[in-house]
Design a protein around this motif. Structure first.
Motif, PDB file in Angstrom:
ATOM      1  N   TYR A   1       0.836  -1.211   0.000  1.00  0.00           N
ATOM      2  CA  TYR A   1       0.000   0.000   0.000  1.00  0.00           C
ATOM      3  C   TYR A   1       0.869   1.259   0.000  1.00  0.00           C
ATOM      4  N   MET A   2       1.885   1.312   0.858  1.00  0.00           N
ATOM      5  CA  MET A   2       2.726   2.501   0.969  1.00  0.00           C
ATOM      6  C   MET A   2       3.469   2.803  -0.325  1.00  0.00           C
ATOM      7  N   LEU A   3       4.110   1.782  -0.906  1.00  0.00           N
ATOM      8  CA  LEU A   3       4.909   2.005  -2.113  1.00  0.00           C
ATOM      9  C   LEU A   3       4.024   2.399  -3.291  1.00  0.00           C
ATOM     10  N   THR A   4       2.873   1.735  -3.422  1.00  0.00           N
ATOM     11  CA  THR A   4       1.973   2.033  -4.541  1.00  0.00           C
ATOM     12  C   THR A   4       1.396   3.437  -4.432  1.00  0.00           C
ATOM     13  N   VAL A   5       0.903   3.786  -3.243  1.00  0.00           N
ATOM     14  CA  VAL A   5       0.271   5.092  -3.053  1.00  0.00           C
ATOM     15  C   VAL A   5       1.283   6.225  -3.199  1.00  0.00           C
TER      16      VAL A   5
END
Length: 475
Positions: free
Chosen positions: A366-370
């Protein structure tokens, strides 16, 4: 072409408080003085408690947003820079999506756009103050009485307007940088310094211990007979800040500062003056700290809405899917234990990644994608994408060496989006690493503080270079 909604702001321009632009260039030492004065006013507002509140010990719905809001609960800085950030982002989104049309080359449009942001921020301040008071955040409104409720709203609204004007004063050239960045960096650094050097003592069952990690280290060395156990306890104590947290904070600071120097230098030449060459730098962190700030704002809003809904409808299945909230280890503050909100929060310690690896994997994804997506999106929202940069170079009659004017956009399109995406991913990795290492102030807070401080360092260097140039010219 978007609807000229900005014309609706014109009648209000005469009543909106404004800081007049300086009539001449402000000297560097005066900029430093006004910046220090602004900082002192902010620190005072952050410590003055609201008059009339009955209690502020319940679970804080803005707990997750305090880092990026430069706010302090129960004080005049309850909302911090929330109104400024919210109004600024919404107006930028509306302008970027061309829902409202703004011609930044026209002085009137710039003034109307700035006035609209300020008016919107003031309305958000008043609305937030009213909602906070009437929903019982400071005590039951019936118990407080109409007079105290009105007084609380006035205190919060006036403090909000002061912050808006302080930010405007710095941005208009009286000080260095912007109030938003100054307040965020100060709030985070204050937290780090306090948790390192706090002289407060807390009894955790092993006798009184100092809250500050550094002071606790020397205190434990002095009072413990076994010095090895004293050092081990100072490095690993879990109930209070420890030296490992402090070392992790310094490590993350150093890595971010090191990566700030990574950039791609694009050689450019003047189309007017033969032989005149220079370079156009594309930084690795091309969008600076915006990816982590936007991600934090997004997650914080989800957490706040989820927590408020769960407390209201704890048995609703859809609300539980959004997030189930429980108090953490007997404290009054609620944390998510399952649902979407749970997978958007970092593991509280490294051991938690082994206990619940699915949570860790989903959180990293979630963190890397967002961060990557928000970094790319910010190119279009802020007008710093390859098309806008190519237009800027053409307006300056500058071209990339080895490329025709018509092919500059293709080369910039290859470099800038890549830098924004990679920079966003690295920002996400650093934030995750800081949280896992237990860095003081959270990964998001440290990244914001470092990037802001580095930008201030560059501003100082630029001002000094200009002063040096003026001195040489005058000789």
């Amino acid at each position: 072409m978007g609807f000229r909604v900005l014309t609706l702001i014109r009648p209000f321009m005469g009543v909106i408080p404004e800081v007049a632009s300086p009539d001449r260039k402000v000297a560097f030492n005066q900029k430093v003085l006004w910046t220090v004065i602004t900082l002192l006013i902010f620190l005072v507002l952050s410590q003055v408690p609201l008059y009339g509140i009955m209690s502020s010990d319940s679970s804080d719905p803005l707990y997750w947003m305090r880092v990026i809001l430069a706010s302090n609960r129960g004080t005049l800085m309850e909302f911090g820079i929330t109104p400024i950030i919210t109004s600024g982002m919404i107006m930028q989104l509306l302008a970027g999506a061309q829902i409202i049309s703004v011609d930044y080359s026209l002085r009137e449009d710039r003034a109307l756009f700035s006035g609209a942001q300020k008016l919107f921020a003031m309305l958000i301040t008043f609305g937030s103050a009213t909602v906070a008071v009437m929903t019982g955040q400071y005590g039951d409104p019936k118990s407080l009485g109409a007079g105290i409720c009105l007084l609380l709203i006035i205190q919060l609204s006036v403090a909000g307007v002061i912050v808006i004007l302080l930010d405007e004063m710095l941005q208009k050239g009286y000080g260095l940088g912007s109030g938003i960045n100054l307040f965020i960096a100060t709030n985070i650094c204050e937290d780090i310094v306090w948790k390192s050097l706090s002289p407060l003592t807390i009894n955790s069952g092993k006798g009184p211990e100092f809250e500050g990690a550094i002071i606790a280290f020397f205190h434990l060395l002095f009072v413990r007979s076994n010095k090895f156990k004293a050092v081990y306890e100072a490095l690993t104590r879990s109930n209070l800040p420890n030296l490992t947290n402090l070392v992790a904070t310094v490590l993350v600071f150093s890595v971010v500062i090191y990566l700030q120097g990574f950039r791609v230098e694009i050689p450019v030449k003047s189309a007017r003056f033969r032989g005149h060459r220079a370079s156009f730098p594309i930084k690795l962190f091309y969008t600076s700290n915006m990816p982590i700030m936007l991600q934090s704002a997004l997650a914080s809003n989800v957490f706040m809405i989820s927590q408020l809904l769960y407390r209201r409808f704890p048995d609703n299945l859809l609300i539980k899917l959004l997030g189930v909230w429980e108090p953490y280890k007997g404290s009054s503050q609620f944390f998510p234990t399952s649902g979407l909100a749970y997978y958007m929060t970092p593991p509280r310690e490294f051991v938690s990644t082994l206990k619940d690896p699915i949570h860790f994997v989903l959180y990293v994804g979630y963190m890397l994608t967002v961060c990557a997506l928000l970094s790319r999106a910010w190119l279009d929202i802020s007008g710093s994408g390859p098309r806008e940069v190519a237009r800027e170079l053409r307006d300056q009659q500058t071209v990339i060496a080895g490329y025709r004017e018509t092919s500059m956009y293709k080369e910039l399109k290859r470099i800038i989006p890549t830098a924004a995406t990679v920079g966003g991913v690295i920002i996400g990795i650093l934030s995750i690493s800081a949280d896992l290492l237990g860095a003081i102030g959270s990964g998001t807070g440290i990244l914001l503080a470092v990037t802001i401080i580095y930008n201030y360092f560059e501003a100082f260097a630029k001002e000094q270079a200009e002063m040096g140039g003026l001195g040489v010219t005058g000789m």
